[in-house]
Design an enzyme around this catalytic site. Structure first.
Site, PDB file in Angstrom:
ATOM      1  N   GLY A 245      52.627  31.759  65.432  1.00  0.00           N
ATOM      2  CA  GLY A 245      52.059  33.055  65.790  1.00  0.00           C
ATOM      3  C   GLY A 245      51.107  33.647  64.768  1.00  0.00           C
ATOM      4  O   GLY A 245      50.525  34.709  65.024  1.00  0.00           O
ATOM      5  N   GLU A 292      56.396  27.273  62.468  1.00  0.00           N
ATOM      6  CA  GLU A 292      55.713  26.378  63.427  1.00  0.00           C
ATOM      7  C   GLU A 292      54.299  26.878  63.738  1.00  0.00           C
ATOM      8  O   GLU A 292      53.995  27.257  64.872  1.00  0.00           O
ATOM      9  CB  GLU A 292      56.513  26.319  64.734  1.00  0.00           C
ATOM     10  CG  GLU A 292      57.915  25.795  64.608  1.00  0.00           C
ATOM     11  CD  GLU A 292      58.709  25.930  65.923  1.00  0.00           C
ATOM     12  OE1 GLU A 292      58.216  26.562  66.872  1.00  0.00           O
ATOM     13  OE2 GLU A 292      59.824  25.393  65.974  1.00  0.00           O
ATOM     14  N   PRO A 293      53.406  26.906  62.748  1.00  0.00           N
ATOM     15  CA  PRO A 293      52.057  27.408  63.013  1.00  0.00           C
ATOM     16  C   PRO A 293      51.221  26.396  63.790  1.00  0.00           C
ATOM     17  O   PRO A 293      51.304  25.190  63.539  1.00  0.00           O
ATOM     18  CB  PRO A 293      51.471  27.576  61.612  1.00  0.00           C
ATOM     19  CG  PRO A 293      52.180  26.525  60.805  1.00  0.00           C
ATOM     20  CD  PRO A 293      53.570  26.421  61.376  1.00  0.00           C
ATOM     21  N   GLY A 294      50.433  26.874  64.737  1.00  0.00           N
ATOM     22  CA  GLY A 294      49.500  26.007  65.457  1.00  0.00           C
ATOM     23  C   GLY A 294      48.091  26.528  65.250  1.00  0.00           C
ATOM     24  O   GLY A 294      47.274  25.946  64.534  1.00  0.00           O
ATOM     25  N   ARG A 295      47.844  27.691  65.868  1.00  0.00           N
ATOM     26  CA  ARG A 295      46.520  28.322  65.819  1.00  0.00           C
ATOM     27  C   ARG A 295      45.971  28.400  64.385  1.00  0.00           C
ATOM     28  O   ARG A 295      44.814  28.075  64.140  1.00  0.00           O
ATOM     29  CB  ARG A 295      46.663  29.740  66.395  1.00  0.00           C
ATOM     30  CG  ARG A 295      45.399  30.508  66.598  1.00  0.00           C
ATOM     31  CD  ARG A 295      45.736  31.907  67.131  1.00  0.00           C
ATOM     32  NE  ARG A 295      46.381  31.864  68.425  1.00  0.00           N
ATOM     33  CZ  ARG A 295      45.742  31.710  69.594  1.00  0.00           C
ATOM     34  NH1 ARG A 295      44.440  31.613  69.610  1.00  0.00           N
ATOM     35  NH2 ARG A 295      46.408  31.688  70.719  1.00  0.00           N
ATOM     36  N   CYS A 372      31.156  26.192  89.175  1.00  0.00           N
ATOM     37  CA  CYS A 372      30.966  26.914  90.423  1.00  0.00           C
ATOM     38  C   CYS A 372      32.122  27.893  90.608  1.00  0.00           C
ATOM     39  O   CYS A 372      33.001  27.697  91.458  1.00  0.00           O
ATOM     40  CB  CYS A 372      30.896  25.921  91.570  1.00  0.00           C
ATOM     41  SG  CYS A 372      30.387  26.711  93.069  1.00  0.00           S
ATOM     42  N   TYR A 407      44.146  25.051  71.154  1.00  0.00           N
ATOM     43  CA  TYR A 407      44.341  25.248  72.596  1.00  0.00           C
ATOM     44  C   TYR A 407      43.077  24.992  73.428  1.00  0.00           C
ATOM     45  O   TYR A 407      42.931  25.559  74.494  1.00  0.00           O
ATOM     46  CB  TYR A 407      44.903  26.656  72.877  1.00  0.00           C
ATOM     47  CG  TYR A 407      46.188  26.913  72.113  1.00  0.00           C
ATOM     48  CD1 TYR A 407      47.341  26.215  72.432  1.00  0.00           C
ATOM     49  CD2 TYR A 407      46.234  27.808  71.054  1.00  0.00           C
ATOM     50  CE1 TYR A 407      48.516  26.410  71.717  1.00  0.00           C
ATOM     51  CE2 TYR A 407      47.405  28.016  70.331  1.00  0.00           C
ATOM     52  CZ  TYR A 407      48.539  27.308  70.671  1.00  0.00           C
ATOM     53  OH  TYR A 407      49.698  27.496  69.956  1.00  0.00           O
TER      54      TYR A 407
HETATM   55  C1  LIG Z   1      57.806  27.612  70.216  1.00  0.00           C
HETATM   56  C2  LIG Z   1      56.431  27.732  69.687  1.00  0.00           C
HETATM   57  N1  LIG Z   1      56.225  27.481  68.384  1.00  0.00           N
HETATM   58  C3  LIG Z   1      54.986  27.576  67.848  1.00  0.00           C
HETATM   59  C4  LIG Z   1      53.903  27.955  68.601  1.00  0.00           C
HETATM   60  C5  LIG Z   1      52.558  28.056  67.942  1.00  0.00           C
HETATM   61  O1  LIG Z   1      52.039  29.330  67.987  1.00  0.00           O
HETATM   62  P1  LIG Z   1      50.666  29.629  67.211  1.00  0.00           P
HETATM   63  O2  LIG Z   1      49.680  28.614  67.662  1.00  0.00           O
HETATM   64  O3  LIG Z   1      50.304  30.994  67.603  1.00  0.00           O
HETATM   65  O4  LIG Z   1      50.964  29.520  65.761  1.00  0.00           O
HETATM   66  C6  LIG Z   1      54.065  28.239  69.960  1.00  0.00           C
HETATM   67  C7  LIG Z   1      52.936  28.685  70.795  1.00  0.00           C
HETATM   68  O5  LIG Z   1      52.907  29.783  71.307  1.00  0.00           O
HETATM   69  C8  LIG Z   1      55.374  28.120  70.520  1.00  0.00           C
HETATM   70  O6  LIG Z   1      55.587  28.372  71.821  1.00  0.00           O
END
Ligand SMILES: Cc1ncc(COP(=O)(O)O)c(C=O)c1O
Length: 454
Positions: A245, A292-295, A372, A407
């Site tokens: 998040g 658990e960072p993604g973004r 379209c 994403y």
């Molecule tokens: C369980 C869980 N962990 C981690 C993430 C990664 O979130 P973010 O990309 O905002 O860090 C998500 C995505 O919403 C998620 O559902």
């Protein structure tokens, strides 16, 4: 670093990314395409690790691979020394393929199949994150049948409200996690089952959370729950997983900061770590902390490069069809088939004209994709439908969208018969290809034609 952002710069009027001239690149590669920066991924991982591990050394970082699960990206995060979070059997398979061991993987998801659970138990992963009472039973059945104990974490909906995009709130009702009201039953049940061992608790409050305060509330609640589950099981937990998040700015916050606008992010991983680690260190310094960072890891580590293919001026009409103004449109060769969030979430990705990078942004344009679908229009800057770009922008110019590393690559579609974009990366100063652009043949490669009997 250029004021435009990490790894972006200008050379002779052209935009550069990790020193690569993007306008020149667009002249020799098929657009649209992604370019990733290996250096930026490494820097982002280092920032997160430093923020958390300097305050709570027993912190483990799991990259949320849903943000981008290309094998090259997984390789970069592995090289940067972190683990991986997966959300399906396919992501688990990719993580193993990229060289992660089972102990480096946690598996989230609300509807895991028996086959996926078998796959996870067989791989001996660090934790299957159990999302419901019903899934608890299923994990137990599978692990008993396999004769192998499953390590699990229990995901709780901690009932914390957040200010982010409505589609990205995950811990105040909605489909994720076990309701607070049911945790006593969940804990009792989980501790009695023979096929699994509860190693931790899990929460995830949403994505692009631009203030620290909801994390603090969530962690306080989770620490209370840790005590509760330990009392039920009669043994200590090993970790608290607080999900991802952590936000990135999608607008130039210097001139646009608005605390209620989730595209503005001025908080840094250090701000989050400061508050979160203080709480954990105060009450449970023995617990490992998982994040658990993604973004945060990949967003600003990639751009999409596209061409303007058409332009037009259209009159703005009032209810009686009288012209009341006009709009100048630029129509690009890429839309939500490549960057789905621009439409799905009306997400704002900054646009730069790569071959006019030194020219003033002195005119307003509407930007549209090629699909379209009248929804395939890029949102404008700061509450308007318009993007400010050089007035000379037109057909043949190269548009670059920033901060598209999360994403996007994994959510591309072939809608309207458009092959999915290729991806390139700058790795140790070299440009490499990490995903080949699709061809027309790829559009039909899964069609069975003539049809066959089943
Ligand atoms: C369980 C869980 N962990 C981690 C993430 C990664 O979130 P973010 O990309 O905002 O860090 C998500 C995505 O919403 C998620 O559902």
């Amino acid at each position: 670093m250029d004021s435009r952002g990490p790894h972006l710069g200008t050379r002779e009027g052209h935009l550069t990314f990790d020193d690569i001239d993007l306008a020149a690149l667009a002249g020799r590669l098929q657009t649209p395409f992604f370019v990733f920066s290996g250096g930026r991924i490494a820097e982002n991982v280092a920032t997160l690790r430093d923020a958390f591990q300097s305050r709570h050394p027993n912190t483990e970082v799991f990259f949320a691979s849903k943000a981008c699960s290309a094998l090259w990206v997984l390789e970069q995060v592995k090289k940067a020394g972190i683990n991986v979070e997966v959300n399906s059997g396919g992501e688990l398979w990719k993580a193993l393929r990229a060289g992660f061991t089972g102990r480096q993987i946690v598996f989230n998801g609300v509807a895991k199949t028996r086959a996926e659970i078998e796959q996870a138990v067989t791989a001996g992963i660090r934790a299957i994150v159990v999302d419901s009472l019903c899934e608890l039973e299923r994990v137990n059945e599978v692990s008993v049948a396999l004769g192998r104990e499953a390590d699990v974490a229990l995901r709780i909906d901690v009932r914390v409200q957040t200010e982010t995009h409505p589609g990205m709130r995950t811990a105040h009702g909605g489909k994720f996690g076990v309701d607070l009201i049911d945790v006593a039953e969940l804990f009792d049940q989980a501790c009695r089952l023979d096929g699994l061992w509860v190693r931790g608790l899990h929460l995830h409050i949403g994505s692009q959370i631009t203030s620290v305060e909801p994390y603090a509330r969530a962690v306080e609640k989770a620490l209370d729950l840790v005590e509760q589950v330990e009392a039920a099981c009669g043994r200590p937990l090993e970790f608290l997983d607080i999900g991802g998040g952590y936000p990135v700015p999608y607008v130039d916050t210097a001139d646009a900061y608005d605390a209620t606008d989730y595209f503005c992010a001025i908080t840094t991983p250090h701000d989050y770590a400061e508050a979160i680690c203080a709480l954990v260190n105060d009450r449970r310094p023995d617990l490992a902390l998982f994040i658990e960072p993604g973004r945060y890891v990949v967003s600003d580590a990639a751009v999409v490069v596209a061409h303007v293919e058409a332009e037009k001026t259209k009159r703005l009409l009032d209810a009686s069809d009288h012209p009341v103004g006009e709009e100048h449109w630029l129509l690009l060769d890429t839309g939500y088939n490549t960057i789905i969030e621009h439409t799905l979430a009306e997400w704002h990705f900054r646009a730069i004209v790569a071959n006019r990078a030194d020219e003033p942004a002195d005119a307003s344009f509407r930007l549209g994709g090629p699909l379209c679908d009248s929804g395939d229009v890029y949102v404008g800057d700061l509450g308007t439908p318009y993007r400010r770009l050089s007035a000379r922008t037109g057909v043949g110019d190269v548009i670059v969208f920033r901060d598209v590393g999360a994403y996007s690559l994994d959510t591309m579609t072939q809608y309207n018969g458009r092959p999915r974009a290729g991806a390139y990366a700058v790795e140790d100063g070299r440009l490499v290809i990490i995903r080949r652009p699709e061809t027309y043949e790829d559009l039909v490669s899964h069609d069975v034609w003539p049809a066959e009997p089943v």
